[in-house]
Design a protein around this motif. Structure first.
Motif, PDB file in Angstrom:
ATOM      1  N   ASN A  83      -8.789  27.965  -6.530  1.00 44.19           N
ATOM      2  CA  ASN A  83      -8.115  29.171  -6.972  1.00 44.19           C
ATOM      3  C   ASN A  83      -7.446  28.904  -8.311  1.00 44.19           C
ATOM      4  O   ASN A  83      -6.361  28.330  -8.381  1.00 44.19           O
ATOM      5  CB  ASN A  83      -7.091  29.577  -5.895  1.00 44.19           C
ATOM      6  N   THR A 130      -6.003  30.776 -10.286  1.00 41.12           N
ATOM      7  CA  THR A 130      -4.826  31.584 -10.594  1.00 41.12           C
ATOM      8  C   THR A 130      -3.594  31.082  -9.848  1.00 41.12           C
ATOM      9  O   THR A 130      -2.514  31.619 -10.007  1.00 41.12           O
ATOM     10  CB  THR A 130      -5.058  33.051 -10.192  1.00 41.12           C
ATOM     11  N   ALA A 131      -3.757  30.068  -9.019  1.00 40.32           N
ATOM     12  CA  ALA A 131      -2.629  29.557  -8.239  1.00 40.32           C
ATOM     13  C   ALA A 131      -1.573  28.980  -9.168  1.00 40.32           C
ATOM     14  O   ALA A 131      -1.887  28.426 -10.224  1.00 40.32           O
ATOM     15  CB  ALA A 131      -3.108  28.499  -7.254  1.00 40.32           C
ATOM     16  N   ARG A 132      -0.326  29.108  -8.760  1.00 45.08           N
ATOM     17  CA  ARG A 132       0.778  28.551  -9.534  1.00 45.08           C
ATOM     18  C   ARG A 132       1.034  27.094  -9.173  1.00 45.08           C
ATOM     19  O   ARG A 132       1.749  26.390  -9.856  1.00 45.08           O
ATOM     20  CB  ARG A 132       2.060  29.379  -9.287  1.00 45.08           C
ATOM     21  N   ILE A 145     -11.150  39.874   6.005  1.00 47.94           N
ATOM     22  CA  ILE A 145     -10.202  38.768   5.843  1.00 47.94           C
ATOM     23  C   ILE A 145      -8.767  39.277   5.990  1.00 47.94           C
ATOM     24  O   ILE A 145      -8.513  40.478   5.926  1.00 47.94           O
ATOM     25  CB  ILE A 145     -10.378  38.081   4.476  1.00 47.94           C
ATOM     26  N   TYR A 197      -5.428  40.651   5.396  1.00 50.01           N
ATOM     27  CA  TYR A 197      -4.829  41.463   4.329  1.00 50.01           C
ATOM     28  C   TYR A 197      -3.529  40.766   3.899  1.00 50.01           C
ATOM     29  O   TYR A 197      -2.689  40.436   4.736  1.00 50.01           O
ATOM     30  CB  TYR A 197      -4.554  42.855   4.879  1.00 50.01           C
ATOM     31  N   PHE A 198      -3.362  40.519   2.598  1.00 49.72           N
ATOM     32  CA  PHE A 198      -2.348  39.557   2.146  1.00 49.72           C
ATOM     33  C   PHE A 198      -0.912  39.864   2.590  1.00 49.72           C
ATOM     34  O   PHE A 198      -0.158  38.931   2.866  1.00 49.72           O
ATOM     35  CB  PHE A 198      -2.446  39.337   0.627  1.00 49.72           C
ATOM     36  N   PRO A 199      -0.478  41.144   2.686  1.00 51.77           N
ATOM     37  CA  PRO A 199       0.894  41.323   3.169  1.00 51.77           C
ATOM     38  C   PRO A 199       1.103  40.778   4.579  1.00 51.77           C
ATOM     39  O   PRO A 199       2.209  40.369   4.941  1.00 51.77           O
ATOM     40  CB  PRO A 199       1.075  42.850   3.140  1.00 51.77           C
ATOM     41  N   PHE A 238       2.471  37.316   4.829  1.00 52.14           N
ATOM     42  CA  PHE A 238       3.931  37.213   4.762  1.00 52.14           C
ATOM     43  C   PHE A 238       4.562  37.534   6.114  1.00 52.14           C
ATOM     44  O   PHE A 238       5.547  36.917   6.513  1.00 52.14           O
ATOM     45  CB  PHE A 238       4.476  38.122   3.658  1.00 52.14           C
ATOM     46  N   ALA A 268       9.932  36.041  -2.487  1.00 52.69           N
ATOM     47  CA  ALA A 268       8.810  35.600  -1.650  1.00 52.69           C
ATOM     48  C   ALA A 268       7.600  35.456  -2.537  1.00 52.69           C
ATOM     49  O   ALA A 268       7.361  36.297  -3.412  1.00 52.69           O
ATOM     50  CB  ALA A 268       8.531  36.622  -0.550  1.00 52.69           C
ATOM     51  N   GLU A 269       6.838  34.389  -2.338  1.00 51.06           N
ATOM     52  CA  GLU A 269       5.599  34.250  -3.094  1.00 51.06           C
ATOM     53  C   GLU A 269       4.618  33.383  -2.339  1.00 51.06           C
ATOM     54  O   GLU A 269       5.000  32.599  -1.460  1.00 51.06           O
ATOM     55  CB  GLU A 269       5.860  33.660  -4.481  1.00 51.06           C
ATOM     56  N   SER A 270       3.355  33.561  -2.680  1.00 49.53           N
ATOM     57  CA  SER A 270       2.338  32.718  -2.078  1.00 49.53           C
ATOM     58  C   SER A 270       1.119  32.608  -2.986  1.00 49.53           C
ATOM     59  O   SER A 270       0.725  33.564  -3.644  1.00 49.53           O
ATOM     60  CB  SER A 270       1.891  33.269  -0.721  1.00 49.53           C
ATOM     61  N   ASP A 271       0.568  31.415  -3.017  1.00 52.74           N
ATOM     62  CA  ASP A 271      -0.789  31.219  -3.507  1.00 52.74           C
ATOM     63  C   ASP A 271      -1.722  31.324  -2.308  1.00 52.74           C
ATOM     64  O   ASP A 271      -1.379  30.872  -1.205  1.00 52.74           O
ATOM     65  CB  ASP A 271      -0.949  29.812  -4.129  1.00 52.74           C
ATOM     66  N   PHE A 272      -2.885  31.924  -2.544  1.00 51.45           N
ATOM     67  CA  PHE A 272      -3.885  32.066  -1.482  1.00 51.45           C
ATOM     68  C   PHE A 272      -5.111  31.259  -1.893  1.00 51.45           C
ATOM     69  O   PHE A 272      -5.840  31.636  -2.810  1.00 51.45           O
ATOM     70  CB  PHE A 272      -4.231  33.543  -1.290  1.00 51.45           C
ATOM     71  N   ARG A 301       6.513  30.246  -0.918  1.00 50.72           N
ATOM     72  CA  ARG A 301       7.959  30.017  -1.004  1.00 50.72           C
ATOM     73  C   ARG A 301       8.644  31.260  -0.476  1.00 50.72           C
ATOM     74  O   ARG A 301       8.327  32.384  -0.901  1.00 50.72           O
ATOM     75  CB  ARG A 301       8.393  29.797  -2.467  1.00 50.72           C
ATOM     76  N   PHE A 322      10.036  43.032   4.229  1.00 51.59           N
ATOM     77  CA  PHE A 322       9.485  42.616   2.937  1.00 51.59           C
ATOM     78  C   PHE A 322       7.951  42.578   2.841  1.00 51.59           C
ATOM     79  O   PHE A 322       7.410  42.909   1.781  1.00 51.59           O
ATOM     80  CB  PHE A 322      10.122  41.279   2.486  1.00 51.59           C
ATOM     81  N   PRO A 323       7.208  42.205   3.908  1.00 50.31           N
ATOM     82  CA  PRO A 323       5.748  42.258   3.732  1.00 50.31           C
ATOM     83  C   PRO A 323       5.248  43.670   3.430  1.00 50.31           C
ATOM     84  O   PRO A 323       4.220  43.844   2.768  1.00 50.31           O
ATOM     85  CB  PRO A 323       5.207  41.772   5.092  1.00 50.31           C
ATOM     86  N   PHE A 354       4.779  44.519  -0.180  1.00 48.13           N
ATOM     87  CA  PHE A 354       3.490  44.112  -0.761  1.00 48.13           C
ATOM     88  C   PHE A 354       2.402  45.130  -0.411  1.00 48.13           C
ATOM     89  O   PHE A 354       1.529  45.416  -1.229  1.00 48.13           O
ATOM     90  CB  PHE A 354       3.119  42.704  -0.296  1.00 48.13           C
ATOM     91  N   GLY A 356      -5.077  36.189  -5.583  1.00 48.77           N
ATOM     92  CA  GLY A 356      -4.964  34.740  -5.566  1.00 48.77           C
ATOM     93  C   GLY A 356      -3.513  34.294  -5.549  1.00 48.77           C
ATOM     94  O   GLY A 356      -3.197  33.169  -5.158  1.00 48.77           O
ATOM     95  N   HIS A 357      -2.644  35.202  -5.965  1.00 56.29           N
ATOM     96  CA  HIS A 357      -1.213  34.907  -5.991  1.00 56.29           C
ATOM     97  C   HIS A 357      -0.460  36.226  -5.878  1.00 56.29           C
ATOM     98  O   HIS A 357      -0.859  37.234  -6.458  1.00 56.29           O
ATOM     99  CB  HIS A 357      -0.836  34.204  -7.307  1.00 56.29           C
ATOM    100  N   ALA A 358       0.615  36.199  -5.120  1.00 62.25           N
ATOM    101  CA  ALA A 358       1.482  37.373  -5.005  1.00 62.25           C
ATOM    102  C   ALA A 358       2.916  36.899  -4.915  1.00 62.25           C
ATOM    103  O   ALA A 358       3.203  35.912  -4.229  1.00 62.25           O
ATOM    104  CB  ALA A 358       1.134  38.185  -3.756  1.00 62.25           C
ATOM    105  N   GLU A 359       3.817  37.558  -5.636  1.00 67.54           N
ATOM    106  CA  GLU A 359       5.222  37.204  -5.509  1.00 67.54           C
ATOM    107  C   GLU A 359       6.088  38.387  -5.855  1.00 67.54           C
ATOM    108  O   GLU A 359       5.656  39.317  -6.547  1.00 67.54           O
ATOM    109  CB  GLU A 359       5.569  36.012  -6.387  1.00 67.54           C
ATOM    110  N   SER A 360       7.310  38.339  -5.357  1.00 67.63           N
ATOM    111  CA  SER A 360       8.261  39.383  -5.711  1.00 67.63           C
ATOM    112  C   SER A 360       9.694  38.883  -5.593  1.00 67.63           C
ATOM    113  O   SER A 360      10.016  38.104  -4.698  1.00 67.63           O
ATOM    114  CB  SER A 360       8.091  40.615  -4.806  1.00 67.63           C
ATOM    115  N   PHE A 380      13.374  40.483  -4.857  1.00 68.17           N
ATOM    116  CA  PHE A 380      13.926  41.669  -4.203  1.00 68.17           C
ATOM    117  C   PHE A 380      15.382  41.823  -4.640  1.00 68.17           C
ATOM    118  O   PHE A 380      16.245  41.059  -4.228  1.00 68.17           O
ATOM    119  CB  PHE A 380      13.812  41.527  -2.685  1.00 68.17           C
TER     120      PHE A 380
END
Lengths: 163, 163, 163, 163
Positions: free
Chosen positions: C2, C4-6, C35, C37-39, C42, C77-81, C122, D38-39, D42, D75-79, D81
Motif C-alpha cells: 500500500n 499510500t500508507a503513512r 470486503i 467497509y472501512f468505517p 473502526f 482516529a486513523e488507519s492504514d489499510f 491509531r 466515530f466510525p 467515516f 488505503g488510509h483514513a484519518e480524522s 474530531f
C-alpha cells in the motif's frame, strides 16, 4: 409486558434441545436511549443464522453465496421486542425451524436474558439465484438438513428432553 | 413475486394522499450480494418515521426523547421484502396510521421504486418513560395529531383523491 | 503493498507480549465489493479497545460511561489499510500504548490475518465529562493501569520475549 | 479545543469555493453518550465523496465499481474530531484535493456546524482492480477531473474568492 406483541412471550424452558448462540450487546449497538437500536437486533439475528448453518446444519453458509451463487436473503422478517437490550447484555438466541417450504425456510428465533424473554422473531429465508435474481427451489442439502433439524426439535419437544 | 410474504404486494395508487419521503440507497447499505442488507431497511424506515413526525404531524420527535423523557421505541417491527434494493435506488416510502392504541401507534409503511413495490412494513411504536423503562399512555399531542392524520387518510381513500 | 500508507506494514513478531483479541468478519460488515467497509474496521477496533480495558487493564469500561460520567471518546482516529478484510476472516488485533497524555491515551493497534498485516491504526482516547462536555484529566486508575501496561510492553520489546 | 488533534482546527472561511454537501445527523448514528459514534463519521464522509464524484467531478462513481470493475476503496483514513456531532445537527462537509498520485487520490475533508469546526479528515482513495485485487493507475478521466478540481481550488484560495 408488551401489549403490542403479536405473540405471547416465549419461555426459555420451551427452547430445550434447540441450537442456541450467545449474543453480546456492544456499545455501538446501543442508541441515545441506551438500548439496542432495533434494526441491530435483526443484524445480530442474522449472525446467529450464519452460525446455525455452520454449527447445527453443518452447511457452508458462505459457500452458498460465493461458490454456488445462491442467495439466502429474507422475504419476510419480524420481531416482537419484549424487553430492551442493554450494553454488555448477554442474550441467548435459540433457532427453531417453523416450516420448510418449496423455496423458503421459515425460522422462529427467541432471545433470553437469563430466563427473561427479550425478542421473538421470524425470519423467512428465500433461496434465490444471485445471477438471475429469481427464486430457486430449496437446494437438496439445505432441505435435507433443515428437515433433519426440524424433526429432531419435534422429538425434543415431545419428550420434554432438555439438553 | 414473493411467495413468503404475509401481505399482498401494495399498489402505489393506494397510497394517494399519504405522507411520503424519498430514500436513497447508499453504497454502505448494500451487502456482498449487492443489495440492501435487510436490517438497514428498518433503519431507513426509522428515518422516515422521524421525518413523518416532524413534517406531517408537526411534532418534535427529538424533543420527546431529549426534553420530555418519552421513548418512541418499537414493540413490534416487520416487513415483507418484494424486491431487492439496489445501490442508488430511489425508494419512495409512504406512511399510513393503521391504529392509534392506548400506549401504542401502529404504522403501515410501503416503499416503491417507481410503481414497483419494494417493501411493506409494520412498525408499532410504544411510548415509554425513559427514566422508569415502563409503558406510558400515548401523550395527548401525539394522540391528537395521529388521529387527525388517520382521519385525513381515510377521507383520501374514500374519495379516491390523489395528491 | 500500500503505497499510500503513512506507516510501514507492521510485523506480527513485533507484537509479542501485547494484548490481542480475535475479530471475525461478518457478512454484514462487507460491502458490494465483498470486503470490509472501512468505517466498520473502526467499529471493530472500538470493540477490541472495550475488551482491552476489561481484560488487560482490569477496568470497568462501561462503568466509566454509565456510573462515573466519564466519556472515553476519540479525539483522533486513523488507519492504514494494507489488505482487504474478507467475509469470515479471522483478524488478530494487538493493542499497544503509544503515549499516556494528561487527558488522553494514544493507542496503536495492528491487525493480522495469520502473519499478513491488514491494518495499522491509531486511536487517541480523550477523557471527557459527559455532563459538561469538556476535557477531564486522565482518571488515576486509568493512568496507573495504562502506564503499567505500557511499561510491561517495553520490557517485552527490549527482551525480545514472545508470549 | 482538542489537544490531541494532529492538525489545527480548520476555518470555514478557508473552504471558500470548494464543493460541499450537508450532512444531517440521524438518531441511529448517535451512541449512548448521545453523540455521533466515530466510525459513522467515516461512513458519512464516504457518502460525501460519492456525491463529490457525481456532482463536482461529473463522474459515475457507481459505474467505476459496477461497470468498469475499478475499486475506489481507501488505503488510509484519518480524522481529528474537534467537537461532537449531535442528533439533528447539520454539518457542512467540504472536499479539497490534497494530492493526485499515480494510483491514489488524497482528499482533505472538513466539517462545520455553522462556523464551528467539527471534523478534519484525510481519505486516500486507491484505485484497484476488483477482479485481481491489485493497484491500478488512476484512470484517465478521474485524473483529469481531479486535477481540474485541484487547479480550480488553488485559484480560489489564491484570489480569496468566496462562492
Amino acid at each position: 409486558m408488551n401489549a403490542t406483541a403479536r405473540t405471547a412471550p416465549p419461555m426459555r424452558a420451551d427452547q430445550a434441545g434447540l441450537f442456541s448462540a450467545p449474543v453480546r450487546v456492544r456499545f455501538s449497538q446501543c442508541d441515545p436511549a441506551g438500548i439496542v437500536y432495533f434494526p441491530r437486533w435483526f443484524d445480530l439475528l442474522n449472525g446467529v443464522v450464519e452460525d446455525w448453518f455452520t454449527e447445527a446444519l453443518r452447511l457452508d453458509y458462505q459457500g452458498f453465496h460465493q461458490t454456488r451463487g445462491i442467495g439466502l436473503g429474507y422475504g419476510h422478517a419480524e420481531s416482537d421486542f419484549f424487553s430492551p437490550g442493554f450494553w454488555n447484555d448477554r442474550v441467548d438466541v435459540f433457532v427453531r425451524v417453523a416450516r420448510v417450504g418449496g423455496a423458503s425456510l421459515d425460522l422462529a428465533l427467541t432471545g433470553f436474558r437469563g430466563e427473561a424473554p427479550v425478542i421473538a422473531a421470524r425470519l423467512v429465508i428465500v433461496t434465490t439465484s444471485l445471477a438471475e435474481r429469481r427464486a430457486l427451489p430449496l437446494p437438496g442439502d439445505l432441505r435435507a438438513e433443515a428437515e433433519r433439524y426440524r424433526d429432531a426439535q419435534s422429538l425434543q419437544t415431545a419428550s420434554g428432553d432438555t439438553p
